[in-house]
Write a protein that holds these residues in place. Structure first.
Motif, PDB file in Angstrom:
ATOM      1  N   GLY A  19       0.825  -1.199   0.000  1.00  0.00           N
ATOM      2  CA  GLY A  19       0.000   0.000   0.000  1.00  0.00           C
ATOM      3  C   GLY A  19       0.854   1.242   0.000  1.00  0.00           C
ATOM      4  N   ILE A  20       0.204   2.366  -0.011  1.00  0.00           N
ATOM      5  CA  ILE A  20       0.915   3.638  -0.043  1.00  0.00           C
ATOM      6  C   ILE A  20       1.104   4.166   1.376  1.00  0.00           C
ATOM      7  N   ASP A  21       2.070   5.011   1.530  1.00  0.00           N
ATOM      8  CA  ASP A  21       2.321   5.674   2.803  1.00  0.00           C
ATOM      9  C   ASP A  21       1.532   6.985   2.799  1.00  0.00           C
ATOM     10  N   PRO A  22       0.460   7.079   3.575  1.00  0.00           N
ATOM     11  CA  PRO A  22      -0.377   8.281   3.538  1.00  0.00           C
ATOM     12  C   PRO A  22       0.326   9.535   4.061  1.00  0.00           C
ATOM     13  N   ASP A  23       1.446   9.374   4.768  1.00  0.00           N
ATOM     14  CA  ASP A  23       2.195  10.552   5.207  1.00  0.00           C
ATOM     15  C   ASP A  23       2.947  11.186   4.040  1.00  0.00           C
ATOM     16  N   ILE A  24       3.283  10.371   3.042  1.00  0.00           N
ATOM     17  CA  ILE A  24       3.984  10.884   1.866  1.00  0.00           C
ATOM     18  C   ILE A  24       2.991  11.243   0.771  1.00  0.00           C
ATOM     19  N   TRP A  25       2.033  10.351   0.515  1.00  0.00           N
ATOM     20  CA  TRP A  25       1.082  10.535  -0.576  1.00  0.00           C
ATOM     21  C   TRP A  25      -0.253  11.042  -0.035  1.00  0.00           C
ATOM     22  N   PRO A  27      -3.099  13.829  -0.528  1.00  0.00           N
ATOM     23  CA  PRO A  27      -3.548  14.787  -1.544  1.00  0.00           C
ATOM     24  C   PRO A  27      -3.687  16.221  -1.044  1.00  0.00           C
ATOM     25  N   GLU A  28      -3.688  16.421   0.270  1.00  0.00           N
ATOM     26  CA  GLU A  28      -3.770  17.793   0.792  1.00  0.00           C
ATOM     27  C   GLU A  28      -2.433  18.524   0.708  1.00  0.00           C
ATOM     28  N   ILE A  29      -1.325  17.778   0.591  1.00  0.00           N
ATOM     29  CA  ILE A  29       0.004  18.416   0.563  1.00  0.00           C
ATOM     30  C   ILE A  29       0.853  17.956  -0.623  1.00  0.00           C
ATOM     31  N   ASP A  30       0.309  17.139  -1.497  1.00  0.00           N
ATOM     32  CA  ASP A  30       1.069  16.540  -2.599  1.00  0.00           C
ATOM     33  C   ASP A  30       1.317  17.553  -3.708  1.00  0.00           C
ATOM     34  N   ASN A  31       2.586  17.924  -3.885  1.00  0.00           N
ATOM     35  CA  ASN A  31       2.950  18.900  -4.913  1.00  0.00           C
ATOM     36  C   ASN A  31       2.913  18.328  -6.324  1.00  0.00           C
ATOM     37  N   PHE A  32       2.765  17.023  -6.460  1.00  0.00           N
ATOM     38  CA  PHE A  32       2.715  16.408  -7.781  1.00  0.00           C
ATOM     39  C   PHE A  32       1.306  16.424  -8.378  1.00  0.00           C
ATOM     40  N   LEU A  33       0.321  16.748  -7.604  1.00  0.00           N
ATOM     41  CA  LEU A  33      -1.056  16.827  -8.108  1.00  0.00           C
ATOM     42  C   LEU A  33      -1.317  18.205  -8.709  1.00  0.00           C
ATOM     43  N   PRO A  34      -2.151  18.278  -9.738  1.00  0.00           N
ATOM     44  CA  PRO A  34      -2.449  19.582 -10.330  1.00  0.00           C
ATOM     45  C   PRO A  34      -3.261  20.477  -9.398  1.00  0.00           C
ATOM     46  N   MET A  35      -3.975  19.847  -8.453  1.00  0.00           N
ATOM     47  CA  MET A  35      -4.769  20.593  -7.471  1.00  0.00           C
ATOM     48  C   MET A  35      -4.777  19.789  -6.176  1.00  0.00           C
ATOM     49  N   LYS A  36      -4.343  20.407  -5.101  1.00  0.00           N
ATOM     50  CA  LYS A  36      -4.422  19.724  -3.802  1.00  0.00           C
ATOM     51  C   LYS A  36      -5.890  19.640  -3.403  1.00  0.00           C
ATOM     52  N   TYR A  37      -6.245  18.551  -2.691  1.00  0.00           N
ATOM     53  CA  TYR A  37      -7.639  18.405  -2.290  1.00  0.00           C
ATOM     54  C   TYR A  37      -7.775  17.653  -0.977  1.00  0.00           C
ATOM     55  N   ASN A  38      -8.981  17.791  -0.388  1.00  0.00           N
ATOM     56  CA  ASN A  38      -9.314  17.096   0.857  1.00  0.00           C
ATOM     57  C   ASN A  38     -10.705  16.472   0.679  1.00  0.00           C
ATOM     58  N   ALA A  39     -11.298  16.025   1.760  1.00  0.00           N
ATOM     59  CA  ALA A  39     -12.604  15.357   1.675  1.00  0.00           C
ATOM     60  C   ALA A  39     -13.681  16.276   1.086  1.00  0.00           C
TER      61      ALA A  39
END
Length: 108
Positions: A19-25, A27-39
């Motif tokens: 699985g993925i490490d949610p501390d690294i991946w 979406p609220e802080i991921d600079n690789f996404l075109p738009m950061k997002y939350n719930a």
């Protein structure tokens, strides 16, 4: 585990969790996404990610059609037959399928 079937046999299970490490991946802080997002903004954030993926791959004109993405090592151990099955079903239902992987077996 929450399952009475599994709870009695927990001592038999061991290994490395996939699985993925949610501390690294995250979406609220991921600079690789075109738009950061939350719930609250996940619909817009995921739509932006789909649009960016399609744009980078030249998949225009699909708007809101389903898209399935797989990043994997393509081996029997990873269920390559299931990936093939998912690809066929996705395409048959009018969706798009994106695959990024490597296969040590030249037959794959």
């Amino acid at each position: 585990s929450g399952s009475s079937v599994v709870n009695g046999n927990l001592q038999k299970f061991y290994g490395v969790r996939n699985g993925i490490d949610p501390d690294i991946w995250d979406p609220e802080i991921d600079n690789f996404l075109p738009m950061k997002y939350n719930a609250e903004t996940c619909v817009q954030g995921k739509a932006a990610a789909r649009a960016e993926l399609r744009s980078r791959l030249g998949m225009s004109g699909w708007d809101d059609k389903p898209i399935v993405g797989v990043v994997s090592r393509l081996t029997a151990q990873k269920g390559v037959h299931l990936i093939k099955h998912a690809a066929h079903h996705t395409l048959a239902r009018g969706g798009q399928f994106v695959l990024l992987g490597s296969a040590p077996d030249p037959k794959i």
